[in-house]
Design a protein around this motif. Structure first.
Motif, PDB file in Angstrom:
ATOM      1  N   HIS A 103      -7.398  14.179   6.118  1.00 27.95           N
ATOM      2  CA  HIS A 103      -5.984  13.847   6.193  1.00 27.95           C
ATOM      3  C   HIS A 103      -5.911  12.348   6.455  1.00 27.95           C
ATOM      4  CE1 HIS A 103      -1.840  15.264   7.720  1.00 27.95           C
ATOM      5  NE2 HIS A 103      -1.920  15.424   6.416  1.00 27.95           N
ATOM      6  N   LEU A 104      -5.406  11.581   5.490  1.00 28.11           N
ATOM      7  CA  LEU A 104      -5.339  10.126   5.595  1.00 28.11           C
ATOM      8  C   LEU A 104      -3.919   9.713   5.947  1.00 28.11           C
ATOM      9  CD1 LEU A 104      -6.803   7.557   3.208  1.00 28.11           C
ATOM     10  CD2 LEU A 104      -4.343   7.624   3.396  1.00 28.11           C
ATOM     11  N   ARG A 105      -3.783   8.810   6.923  1.00 24.48           N
ATOM     12  CA  ARG A 105      -2.478   8.249   7.289  1.00 24.48           C
ATOM     13  C   ARG A 105      -2.586   6.729   7.230  1.00 24.48           C
ATOM     14  NH1 ARG A 105       1.258  11.423   9.645  1.00 24.48           N
ATOM     15  NH2 ARG A 105       2.109   9.758  10.905  1.00 24.48           N
ATOM     16  N   PHE A 106      -1.666   6.102   6.484  1.00 22.27           N
ATOM     17  CA  PHE A 106      -1.682   4.656   6.295  1.00 22.27           C
ATOM     18  C   PHE A 106      -0.284   4.116   6.578  1.00 22.27           C
ATOM     19  CE2 PHE A 106      -1.216   1.008   3.281  1.00 22.27           C
ATOM     20  CZ  PHE A 106      -2.117   0.164   3.896  1.00 22.27           C
ATOM     21  N   ASP A 107      -0.149   3.366   7.673  1.00 23.93           N
ATOM     22  CA  ASP A 107       1.134   2.776   8.045  1.00 23.93           C
ATOM     23  C   ASP A 107       1.357   1.535   7.191  1.00 23.93           C
ATOM     24  OD1 ASP A 107       3.459   1.944   9.193  1.00 23.93           O
ATOM     25  OD2 ASP A 107       2.698   1.872  11.246  1.00 23.93           O
ATOM     26  N   ILE A 108       2.309   1.615   6.291  1.00 25.63           N
ATOM     27  CA  ILE A 108       2.537   0.544   5.321  1.00 25.63           C
ATOM     28  C   ILE A 108       3.012  -0.732   6.005  1.00 25.63           C
ATOM     29  CG2 ILE A 108       3.902  -0.143   3.305  1.00 25.63           C
ATOM     30  CD1 ILE A 108       3.941   2.872   2.542  1.00 25.63           C
ATOM     31  N   MET A 109       3.956  -0.626   6.920  1.00 25.83           N
ATOM     32  CA  MET A 109       4.515  -1.823   7.554  1.00 25.83           C
ATOM     33  C   MET A 109       3.517  -2.511   8.481  1.00 25.83           C
ATOM     34  SD  MET A 109       7.267  -2.387   6.119  1.00 25.83           S
ATOM     35  CE  MET A 109       7.735  -3.811   7.053  1.00 25.83           C
ATOM     36  N   ILE A 118       5.225   9.494   1.194  1.00 26.60           N
ATOM     37  CA  ILE A 118       5.645   8.436   2.109  1.00 26.60           C
ATOM     38  C   ILE A 118       6.739   8.996   3.009  1.00 26.60           C
ATOM     39  CG2 ILE A 118       6.629   6.134   2.306  1.00 26.60           C
ATOM     40  CD1 ILE A 118       5.420   5.508  -0.425  1.00 26.60           C
ATOM     41  N   THR A 119       6.511   8.928   4.321  1.00 25.69           N
ATOM     42  CA  THR A 119       7.457   9.479   5.292  1.00 25.69           C
ATOM     43  C   THR A 119       8.614   8.517   5.519  1.00 25.69           C
ATOM     44  OG1 THR A 119       6.329   8.512   7.201  1.00 25.69           O
ATOM     45  CG2 THR A 119       5.584  10.702   6.468  1.00 25.69           C
ATOM     46  N   GLN A 120       9.614   8.976   6.289  1.00 24.19           N
ATOM     47  CA  GLN A 120      10.765   8.142   6.639  1.00 24.19           C
ATOM     48  C   GLN A 120      10.340   6.917   7.450  1.00 24.19           C
ATOM     49  OE1 GLN A 120      14.159   8.545   6.000  1.00 24.19           O
ATOM     50  NE2 GLN A 120      13.630  10.182   4.576  1.00 24.19           N
ATOM     51  N   GLU A 121       9.260   7.056   8.218  1.00 27.19           N
ATOM     52  CA  GLU A 121       8.776   5.961   9.062  1.00 27.19           C
ATOM     53  C   GLU A 121       7.935   4.957   8.281  1.00 27.19           C
ATOM     54  OE1 GLU A 121       7.955   9.333  10.056  1.00 27.19           O
ATOM     55  OE2 GLU A 121       9.943   9.386  10.980  1.00 27.19           O
ATOM     56  N   GLY A 122       7.683   5.220   7.009  1.00 31.90           N
ATOM     57  CA  GLY A 122       6.899   4.311   6.187  1.00 31.90           C
ATOM     58  C   GLY A 122       5.407   4.534   6.301  1.00 31.90           C
ATOM     59  N   VAL A 123       5.005   5.774   6.544  1.00 35.51           N
ATOM     60  CA  VAL A 123       3.587   6.122   6.640  1.00 35.51           C
ATOM     61  C   VAL A 123       3.201   6.909   5.390  1.00 35.51           C
ATOM     62  CG1 VAL A 123       1.843   7.353   7.980  1.00 35.51           C
ATOM     63  CG2 VAL A 123       3.701   6.180   9.151  1.00 35.51           C
ATOM     64  N   PHE A 124       2.145   6.454   4.733  1.00 36.33           N
ATOM     65  CA  PHE A 124       1.636   7.123   3.539  1.00 36.33           C
ATOM     66  C   PHE A 124       0.653   8.194   3.989  1.00 36.33           C
ATOM     67  CE2 PHE A 124      -1.098   7.566  -0.179  1.00 36.33           C
ATOM     68  CZ  PHE A 124      -0.161   7.605  -1.193  1.00 36.33           C
ATOM     69  N   VAL A 125       0.928   9.447   3.683  1.00 38.32           N
ATOM     70  CA  VAL A 125       0.098  10.572   4.114  1.00 38.32           C
ATOM     71  C   VAL A 125      -0.535  11.199   2.880  1.00 38.32           C
ATOM     72  CG1 VAL A 125       0.066  12.788   5.303  1.00 38.32           C
ATOM     73  CG2 VAL A 125       1.614  10.999   6.073  1.00 38.32           C
ATOM     74  N   LEU A 158      -9.534   7.383   0.064  1.00 34.40           N
ATOM     75  CA  LEU A 158      -9.412   5.925   0.030  1.00 34.40           C
ATOM     76  C   LEU A 158      -9.199   5.424  -1.403  1.00 34.40           C
ATOM     77  CD1 LEU A 158     -11.937   4.402   2.574  1.00 34.40           C
ATOM     78  CD2 LEU A 158      -9.516   3.928   2.378  1.00 34.40           C
ATOM     79  N   ALA A 159      -9.917   6.011  -2.348  1.00 31.37           N
ATOM     80  CA  ALA A 159      -9.777   5.609  -3.748  1.00 31.37           C
ATOM     81  C   ALA A 159      -8.373   5.914  -4.265  1.00 31.37           C
ATOM     82  CB  ALA A 159     -10.826   6.313  -4.605  1.00 31.37           C
ATOM     83  N   ARG A 160      -7.824   7.067  -3.891  1.00 36.25           N
ATOM     84  CA  ARG A 160      -6.473   7.430  -4.323  1.00 36.25           C
ATOM     85  C   ARG A 160      -5.422   6.516  -3.707  1.00 36.25           C
ATOM     86  NH1 ARG A 160      -6.632  13.637  -3.072  1.00 36.25           N
ATOM     87  NH2 ARG A 160      -4.391  13.418  -3.115  1.00 36.25           N
ATOM     88  N   LEU A 161      -5.621   6.141  -2.438  1.00 39.35           N
ATOM     89  CA  LEU A 161      -4.706   5.190  -1.792  1.00 39.35           C
ATOM     90  C   LEU A 161      -4.778   3.842  -2.497  1.00 39.35           C
ATOM     91  CD1 LEU A 161      -2.815   4.261   0.509  1.00 39.35           C
ATOM     92  CD2 LEU A 161      -4.850   3.834   1.869  1.00 39.35           C
ATOM     93  N   GLN A 162      -5.994   3.408  -2.819  1.00 38.10           N
ATOM     94  CA  GLN A 162      -6.174   2.130  -3.500  1.00 38.10           C
ATOM     95  C   GLN A 162      -5.527   2.149  -4.882  1.00 38.10           C
ATOM     96  OE1 GLN A 162      -7.745  -0.736  -2.021  1.00 38.10           O
ATOM     97  NE2 GLN A 162      -6.537  -1.548  -3.704  1.00 38.10           N
ATOM     98  N   GLU A 163      -5.582   3.291  -5.571  1.00 39.70           N
ATOM     99  CA  GLU A 163      -4.942   3.423  -6.886  1.00 39.70           C
ATOM    100  C   GLU A 163      -3.438   3.218  -6.790  1.00 39.70           C
ATOM    101  OE1 GLU A 163      -5.887   7.144  -8.734  1.00 39.70           O
ATOM    102  OE2 GLU A 163      -8.013   6.652  -8.912  1.00 39.70           O
ATOM    103  N   VAL A 164      -2.827   3.772  -5.732  1.00 36.95           N
ATOM    104  CA  VAL A 164      -1.384   3.620  -5.550  1.00 36.95           C
ATOM    105  C   VAL A 164      -1.048   2.150  -5.289  1.00 36.95           C
ATOM    106  CG1 VAL A 164       0.566   4.227  -4.064  1.00 36.95           C
ATOM    107  CG2 VAL A 164      -1.043   5.983  -4.759  1.00 36.95           C
ATOM    108  N   VAL A 165      -1.847   1.491  -4.442  1.00 40.46           N
ATOM    109  CA  VAL A 165      -1.609   0.082  -4.131  1.00 40.46           C
ATOM    110  C   VAL A 165      -1.798  -0.767  -5.385  1.00 40.46           C
ATOM    111  CG1 VAL A 165      -2.453  -1.892  -2.795  1.00 40.46           C
ATOM    112  CG2 VAL A 165      -2.191   0.322  -1.690  1.00 40.46           C
ATOM    113  N   ASP A 166      -2.837  -0.469  -6.161  1.00 37.22           N
ATOM    114  CA  ASP A 166      -3.085  -1.218  -7.396  1.00 37.22           C
ATOM    115  C   ASP A 166      -1.954  -1.023  -8.411  1.00 37.22           C
ATOM    116  OD1 ASP A 166      -5.447  -2.128  -6.346  1.00 37.22           O
ATOM    117  OD2 ASP A 166      -6.716  -0.729  -7.459  1.00 37.22           O
ATOM    118  N   ALA A 167      -1.439   0.201  -8.500  1.00 34.06           N
ATOM    119  CA  ALA A 167      -0.355   0.476  -9.450  1.00 34.06           C
ATOM    120  C   ALA A 167       0.900  -0.302  -9.084  1.00 34.06           C
ATOM    121  CB  ALA A 167      -0.060   1.973  -9.486  1.00 34.06           C
ATOM    122  N   VAL A 168       1.138  -0.460  -7.785  1.00 29.06           N
ATOM    123  CA  VAL A 168       2.321  -1.184  -7.330  1.00 29.06           C
ATOM    124  C   VAL A 168       2.147  -2.690  -7.515  1.00 29.06           C
ATOM    125  CG1 VAL A 168       3.538  -1.796  -5.193  1.00 29.06           C
ATOM    126  CG2 VAL A 168       3.155   0.567  -5.748  1.00 29.06           C
TER     127      VAL A 168
END
Length: 136
Positions: free
Chosen positions: A37-43, A63-70, A87-97
Motif C-alpha cells: 500500500h503506497l501513500r504519496f503526499d503530493i503537497m 488521489i484523496t481530498q487531502e492530496g495524497v496519492f494512494v 514505485l514504477a506506477r507512481l513514476q508513470e503518473v508523474v511522467d505523464a503529467v
C-alpha cells in the motif's frame, strides 16, 4: 521503460505498508503480507510546483481530498517486486503529467462532412416520420 525520468520521485517521500493481497493464491496469499500500500503526499513532496498542481488537478480516484496519492500493488508474489511495481506506477503518473499537452487548435468541419451529416439527419427524419399514424 528504460528512460531516465525527468522528475524522479524520491523514495523517502513515499510511505509503504505491507498488507495481505486479495484474490486467489492459496496458502501463500493467506499467510504472507506481500501486497504493498503506497501513500504519496503530493503537497509535501519535493516535486516542482507545476507538477504538483497538475497531479492535484487530475480526476483520479487514487488521489484523496487531502492530496495524497494512494496506490495498491499486489500483482507479484514478493513484497519487493510489488514495492518496485508501485514505485514504477507512481513514476508513470508523474511522467505523464510532466509532458505538456498540445494546445487544441479549433477547426471547422469540411463541406463534405456537413453534407453527409445533413443527409444522415434527413434520412433518419424520413424513417421516423414514416412511423406515424396512417392517413387514409
Amino acid at each position: 521503460m528504460s528512460t531516465v525520468p525527468k522528475f524522479p520521485v524520491d523514495e523517502r517521500e513515499v510511505e509503504f505498508s505491507a498488507i495481505r493481497a486479495q484474490g486467489a493464491g492459496g496458502q501463500n496469499v493467506n499467510k504472507v503480507s506481500s501486497a504493498i500500500h503506497l501513500r504519496f503526499d503530493i503537497m509535501a513532496s519535493s516535486l516542482p510546483e507545476h507538477i504538483r498542481e497538475q497531479l492535484l488537478c487530475l480526476s483520479d480516484s487514487r488521489i484523496t481530498q487531502e492530496g495524497v496519492f494512494v496506490l495498491k500493488a499486489q500483482q507479484h508474489r514478493t513484497q519487493e517486486m510489488n514495492r518496485a511495481d508501485a514505485l514504477a506506477r507512481l513514476q508513470e503518473v508523474v511522467d505523464a503529467v510532466s509532458v505538456p499537452q498540445k494546445a487544441r487548435r479549433a477547426t471547422k468541419p469540411t463541406y463534405g462532412s456537413k453534407q453527409r451529416r445533413l443527409a444522415g439527419k434527413s434520412q433518419r427524419s424520413e424513417i421516423k416520420s414514416s412511423r406515424g399514424k396512417v392517413n387514409e
